[in-house]
Structure formats: structure tokens, C-alpha cells
Design a protein around this motif. Structure first.
Motif, short mmCIF file in Angstrom:
data_model
loop_
_atom_site.label_atom_id
_atom_site.label_comp_id
_atom_site.label_asym_id
_atom_site.label_seq_id
_atom_site.Cartn_x
_atom_site.Cartn_y
_atom_site.Cartn_z
N MET A 83 0.80 -1.40 -0.10
CA MET A 83 0.05 -0.03 -0.10
C MET A 83 0.85 1.39 -0.11
O MET A 83 1.83 1.39 0.93
CB MET A 83 -0.96 0.12 1.21
CG MET A 83 -1.95 1.16 1.08
SD MET A 83 -2.87 1.29 2.70
CE MET A 83 -4.22 -0.15 2.35
N TRP A 156 -14.11 6.23 6.77
CA TRP A 156 -13.01 5.21 7.02
C TRP A 156 -12.50 5.10 8.50
O TRP A 156 -12.26 6.01 9.16
CB TRP A 156 -11.71 5.41 6.02
CG TRP A 156 -11.03 4.23 5.78
CD1 TRP A 156 -11.09 3.28 4.83
CD2 TRP A 156 -9.97 3.52 6.81
NE1 TRP A 156 -10.49 2.10 5.12
CE2 TRP A 156 -9.58 2.59 6.12
CE3 TRP A 156 -9.19 4.03 7.76
CZ2 TRP A 156 -8.44 1.58 6.65
CZ3 TRP A 156 -8.45 3.35 8.55
CH2 TRP A 156 -8.08 2.11 7.79
N ASN A 195 -7.67 6.29 -1.53
CA ASN A 195 -8.64 6.74 -0.54
C ASN A 195 -7.93 7.71 0.12
O ASN A 195 -6.90 7.60 0.73
CB ASN A 195 -8.90 5.61 0.21
CG ASN A 195 -9.98 5.83 1.10
OD1 ASN A 195 -10.58 6.81 1.25
ND2 ASN A 195 -10.06 4.67 2.32
N ASP A 218 -4.37 10.83 5.84
CA ASP A 218 -4.24 9.21 5.58
C ASP A 218 -4.37 8.80 4.29
O ASP A 218 -5.65 8.59 4.29
CB ASP A 218 -4.65 8.35 6.75
CG ASP A 218 -4.88 6.89 6.53
OD1 ASP A 218 -3.83 6.37 5.81
OD2 ASP A 218 -5.75 6.24 6.84
N THR A 219 -3.69 8.56 3.53
CA THR A 219 -4.00 8.27 2.08
C THR A 219 -3.45 6.92 1.96
O THR A 219 -2.38 6.30 2.49
CB THR A 219 -3.50 9.07 1.06
OG1 THR A 219 -2.23 8.59 0.62
CG2 THR A 219 -3.74 10.67 1.47
N GLY A 220 -4.18 5.91 1.07
CA GLY A 220 -3.86 4.56 0.85
C GLY A 220 -4.19 4.13 -0.55
O GLY A 220 -5.28 4.51 -1.15
#
Ligand code: SER
Length: 578
Positions: A83, A156, A195, A218-220
Motif C-alpha cells: 500500500m 474510514w 482513498n 491518511d491516504t492509501g
């Protein structure tokens, strides 16, 4: 340059510091067996602790999701994945996050703007519609029609408690068809690729949400998926990321990928994951618990599928594949090369053990196969001799005897749930463990579910549950706080049913029969074709793996201790039995 390198280069150019991937086996977090998201090792920092490398970070993180293990074999599931993530620990927020994501996708990856669609949080009674995110996307050039909003999919959280927030998800139109003017989140041609979570909240054990000390980002972005999507592939395993592994399996087996996809995918996925787990500095070895159990299952499943491809499983086929994986990834993850001898040893030892078990199993099969094989015998072959049902079926066919496949499947399902619970070290979907008290709580959960339909609304359905030896927790949909009267009526009704000492019965049927019979169930698509249905007198009927008490009086007195909100439209009841 590949996706991982491009990503890191881009975010470093924006002022982020690249941090190394944390080990796949978490060092300080006993609540999970493996890291499941890029943010997981960063939780203490998202909660306010100062990170030694600053407040703008990026990385590629080794992740694993074992709940998907049995789905691997299709086009898109993997046990292990990487990720990509970038984080702001209070440094920047929505504007920069959205602007940089847009720039990375449209400039660095050169994706045409009209191939992108986004979703933003639609608003509920606690958090309003995310107009800011909406307007940011619009100003960057995403058309109004390509901006959708949802409530459920735009919030999320890693788990029931901890840091969480609304998010914006970015989708890519993967199709040769003309790009529609309106982005429809239900249209499968649009695939989620990124995301961005606006992580500003924290949820406590009672489901209450409060602000974190700082507003984080927080991105993934999942590497496997994005590489496949950008290459226009619907089957991840045909992307450039996997093609060399698939070719190697073709070379070893002398078979083609086309026509043997499932076996190829399982072998490719599992050897990669097993290599990463065995190479982890935590020194995991195949065993019957925790990470070791997952490692064992992966290696054994891979060997079974190698057999299906007529690969000589006594050969070094697995070592050859592991070498390829190590070479592919070693420049990113140094433990792979450093611990490669350990990996080879783990694979070899487990293979020898499994082959030996198989031999013993074959002998046992000879003993028991003078007549049709019932569910218990099939399960015994599986449980004691590691004998997969498919093998029992194949051998049964050769001998002209019948095997009770459906009976095996339902036993297997119950067993699988239990081993998943113990392997994950936590309760999933509320299934009870099998101590006596948990079993009593479990049956009480079914009664509560049935009672609420009468005392509150027939439209109440279970949304989650959790049991331990002290109490039960039950989440359900409901648009209002329960009144004292509703709580009392519910408690009384459950106790009335307990006093009536209703009989609990268990039946096996097809999924269709279960639905037609009106049995209650949470996630029908997650169940096997043959399911177990538990009925309590004529008051409750639910799909469930068990275990349950046989008569309701065994439960004891039921008492609701708390009723509260979990999230919008979802209430939670805590109860005890005395
Ligand atoms: N934590 C979010 C996810 O896993 C974004 O990184 O999707």
C-alpha cells in the motif's frame, strides 16, 4: 520508473520524508496478526505522538488481509499487497491532499482528467456534507457529474475504535466504452484507486466520536490494483507486476495460465505471501496458531494447487518461485535477501511434513473407503490428515463411492470460523467462541435479535455483535434511541423465551432454501452454498455457524446494561446473563 518509485519521488518532492515499510508482523500491536493498512504502524502518531521523522511522511507498506484467504484465486484478491501512503500529522489537510493527489494522477501518471471520478462524504446527523472536498475537486477540473457522494463508503476507520474520519475516494474509468458524463458508484467500470482519509476523529469503545489533537491526512493506494487498472487489465495477475511469476509457473508446470487460472493465481499469490512472512525478522515458522497457522495454510494450499497442475511437489518448484519473488522485491525490502535461507528452509520443511501427512492420509483413506464416506469421516480426513475435501472427492470417484460433500462443507464452515477467530485473536462478526458461557451468550444474541423485531420494529437487523465471557454487545439498525419501555419490553421478551425453555435445533440446507425459509442472516454472499440454520422454538431462525445451547433455559437471566449510539442509524445494546 515503476509506480512505487514514482509515488515516493512525487511526495518527497512535496516535502514528505520517506519512512521504511514496517515489518509485516507488527512489532508493538498484539491486536492484529499482520499489518493490514499503511496507517496501522502509524496509529500512535495519528493519535498525537511526535514522529521522529517529522509531520509529513510517505511510504510503501507491506500489508496482509487474511480474511480474504479463501477468495484468493479470483482476479483481484491477494493475501499480501503493498500500500502506497502519504500522511500529514497535523501539517496539511484537505486542500493539499486533494491537490497533490490530482497532480500525481494527472501529471505524474498522465491520467486524463475525465477518466477520474471522486466521491465525498454526503453528510449525516453528526458530520455535514463535505462541501470543501467537493469544491476543491470541482476547482481542479473534475466535472460536477464526476463528483458523487455517499455516507457509508466515505467514512474510514481501521476498526471499531481508534482514529477515523470522512474520506474522499478516487475512481478510474477502466473501459474502452465512452466515458459517461455522470459517475455512478454502482457501475463496475469505475474502479477505486485511492482513498484520502481526513483523519480528524477518534472513536472510543462506546462508539463516541471526538476530535483528535490534530487534523491528519491518511491516504492509501493499493499497488497491485492500481498497476492493473492503469494497464487496462481486469485480471490483476495479467499485469506487468505478476507476469514473470505466471510465466515461471507455466515453465515449471508445462501448462498455460489460460484454462488453469485459479491454480496459477493461488500458487503465485501464496508463494509471495509465504516468502514475505517467512522472511520477516519476527522469525515466524509454520505452526497451528497465529501467524504460523496462516503461513502453514498458505504453503499447504499452494502445494495442493501445484499438485493440480501436475507439478512434482517433491521438486524445488517452490524454492524456484521464492527466489524469483526475492529477486523482484529485495531492493525494496532488505529482509528478503538477508533471510532467504530461512525462507527456503521453512518452505522445504513444511513441504516434507505435508507430503508425509498426505501419505498417512492416503492410508487412512484406504481403510475408511470400503463404504460411502459420511461428513464425519471426510472431516476427520481433513482435520487429522490435512486431507482436502477435493482430494477425498476425487479418490471417492475413482473408487465409485459417494462422499457427503454438503455435510463436510457445513462442518468445515463452522470449523473455519472458529479457527479464524483463534488465528485472528479477536472476534469477527460476533461469532461466539466455544466456551460454555460464550455459547450461552451466543444463543441470547439470537433471542435479542428476534425480540427487537417485535418490540422495536420488524425492520431491525443485526449489524454486528461481539461476545466475550463477561458480556455481549449487539449492534442493529434503528433510527432512534430506545425508550426505557422498549428496553424493558425487549428484556422481558427475551427472558420469557428463556423461561419457556425453547428447543434449539440445527438444520443444514442450501443457501436458497435458507433465504426462502425466512432465516435471518447478515452477509448472505459470505456463506457457502450449504448453510447451517439454527432455530429457537418458532421465535428465531438464523444462519449461523454455532455453537448454541440446546435449550434456552441454559442461558440464565438476561439483562440489558446499556443502550447507545454507534454511528448514524446504528444502535448498540450491551447485555449480560446471570
Ligand atoms: N487507511 C485508509 C485505507 O486503508 C487510507 O490509507 O484505505
Amino acid at each position: 520508473m515503476n509506480l512505487k518509485d514514482k509515488y515516493i519521488e512525487f511526495f518527497v518532492s512535496k516535502g514528505h520524508v520517506q519512512i521504511p515499510s514496517a515489518p509485516i508482523v507488527p512489532e508493538n500491536d498484539p491486536s492484529v496478526l499482520f499489518n493490514t493498512a499503511g496507517m496501522q504502524p502509524l496509529i500512535p502518531y495519528l493519535m498525537g505522538q511526535k514522529h521522529p521523522l517529522g509531520d509529513m511522511l510517505c511510504d510503501y507498506q507491506k500489508c496482509m488481509r487474511t480474511t480474504d484467504l479463501d477468495e484468493v484465486g479470483d482476479k483481484t484478491h491477494h493475501t499480501f499487497f503493498e500500500m502506497l501512503g502519504n500522511w500529514s500529522l497535523g501539517a496539511y489537510f484537505k486542500k493539499e491532499s486533494i491537490t497533490w493527489s490530482f497532480e500525481f494522477l494527472t501529471k505524474a501518471l498522465e491520467i486524463p482528467v475525465n477518466r477520474l471520478g471522486v466521491t465525498v462524504f454526503g453528510g449525516d446527523d453528526k458530520v455535514p456534507f463535505d462541501k470543501e472536498a467537493h469544491d476543491l475537486w470541482l476547482n481542479l477540473g473534475i466535472s460536477e457529474g464526476h463528483i458523487a457522494s455517499t455516507v457509508e463508503d466515505n467514512f474510514w476507520a481501521a476498526g471499531e475504535t481508534g482514529p477515523c474520519g470522512t474520506d474522499t475516494e478516487i475512481f478510474y474509468f477502466r473501459s474502452e466504452d465512452e466515458i459517461p458524463e455522470v459517475f455512478d458508484t454502482e457501475d463496475e467500470r469505475w474502479v477505486e484507486i485511492w482513498n484520502n482519509v481526513f483523519m480528524e476523529f477518534i472513536r472510543d469503545e462506546n462508539g463516541n466520536i471526538s476530535y483528535l489533537p490534530k487534523k491528519n491526512i491518511d491516504t492509501g493506494m493499493g499497488v497491485e490494483r492500481v498497476v492493473a487498472v492503469l494497464e487496462g487489465k481486469t485480471d490483476n495477475y495479467t499485469s506487468s507486476l505478476w507476469i514473470d511469476v505466471i510465466k515461471k509457473i507455466e515453465e515449471i508446470s508445462g501448462k498455460k495460465y489460460e484454462g488453469n487460472e485459479k491454480a496459477f493465481r493461488i500458487i503465485a499469490d501464496h508463494i509471495r505471501t509465504a516468502t514475505f512472512i517467512a522472511a520477516d525478522n519476527a522469525g515466524i515458522k509454520p505452526s497451528n496458531k497465529d501467524q504460523g497457522y496462516i503461513l502453514r495454510r498458505l504453503i499447504r494450499r499452494m502445494i495442493r494447487y501445484a499438485k493440480k497442475l501436475d507439478i512434482d511437489v517433491n521438486s524445488d518448484f517452490d524454492i524456484e518461485l521464492a527466489k524469483l519473488i526475492i529477486d523482484k522485491y529485495k531492493s525494496y525490502y532488505e529482509e528478503l535477501d538477508k533471510n532467504k535461507e530461512v525462507v527456503f528452509e521453512v518452505l522445504t520443511n513444511e513441504k516434507v511434513k505435508f507430503n508425509r501427512t498426505l501419505e498417512k492420509g492416503l492410508k487412512e483413506f484406504e481403510k475408511v473407503s470400503n463404504k460411502d464416506i459420511d461428513a464425519d469421516t471426510a472431516f476427520h480426513l481433513y482435520d487429522t490428515f490435512g486431507f482436502p475435501i477435493e482430494l477425498t472427492m476425487e479418490l471417492g470417484e475413482e473408487k465409485g463411492i459417494k462422499v457427503d460433500y454438503a455435510g463436510f462443507k457445513s462442518k468445515f464452515k463452522a470449523h473455519q470460523e472458529l479457527s479464524r477467530i483463534s488465528s485472528e485473536g479477536k472476534f469477527k462478526g460476533g461469532l461466539a467462541g466455544n466456551s460454555e458461557i460464550e455459547t450461552r451468550y451466543h444463543t441470547a444474541t439470537h433471542l435479542l435479535n428476534a425480540a427487537l423485531k417485535i418490540t422495536v420494529s420488524k425492520d431491525v437487523h443485526q449489524r454486528g455483535s461481539n461476545i466475550n465471557e463477561e458480556r455481549m454487545r449487539f449492534d442493529f439498525n434503528c433510527d432512534h434511541k430506545l425508550t426505557d419501555e422498549e428496553i424493558k419490553n425487549t428484556e422481558d421478551l427475551v427472558n420469557k423465551w428463556i423461561d419457556e425453555d425453547l428447543t434449539v435445533t440445527k438444520e443444514e440446507m442450501t443457501k436458497e432454501e435458507a433465504i426462502n425459509s425466512g432465516a435471518e442472516c447478515m452477509f448472505i454472499e459470505k456463506y457457502p452454498d450449504i448453510v447451517t440454520v439454527y432455530s429457537i422454538g418458532d421465535v428465531s431462525k438464523e444462519l449461523c455457524g454455532g455453537p448454541h445451547v440446546s435449550h434456552t433455559k441454559e442461558i440464565g437471566k438476561f439483562k440489558i446494561t446499556k443502550e447507545e449510539s454507534v454511528s448514524s442509524g446504528i444502535r448498540r445494546i450491551k447485555a449480560i446473563i446471570e
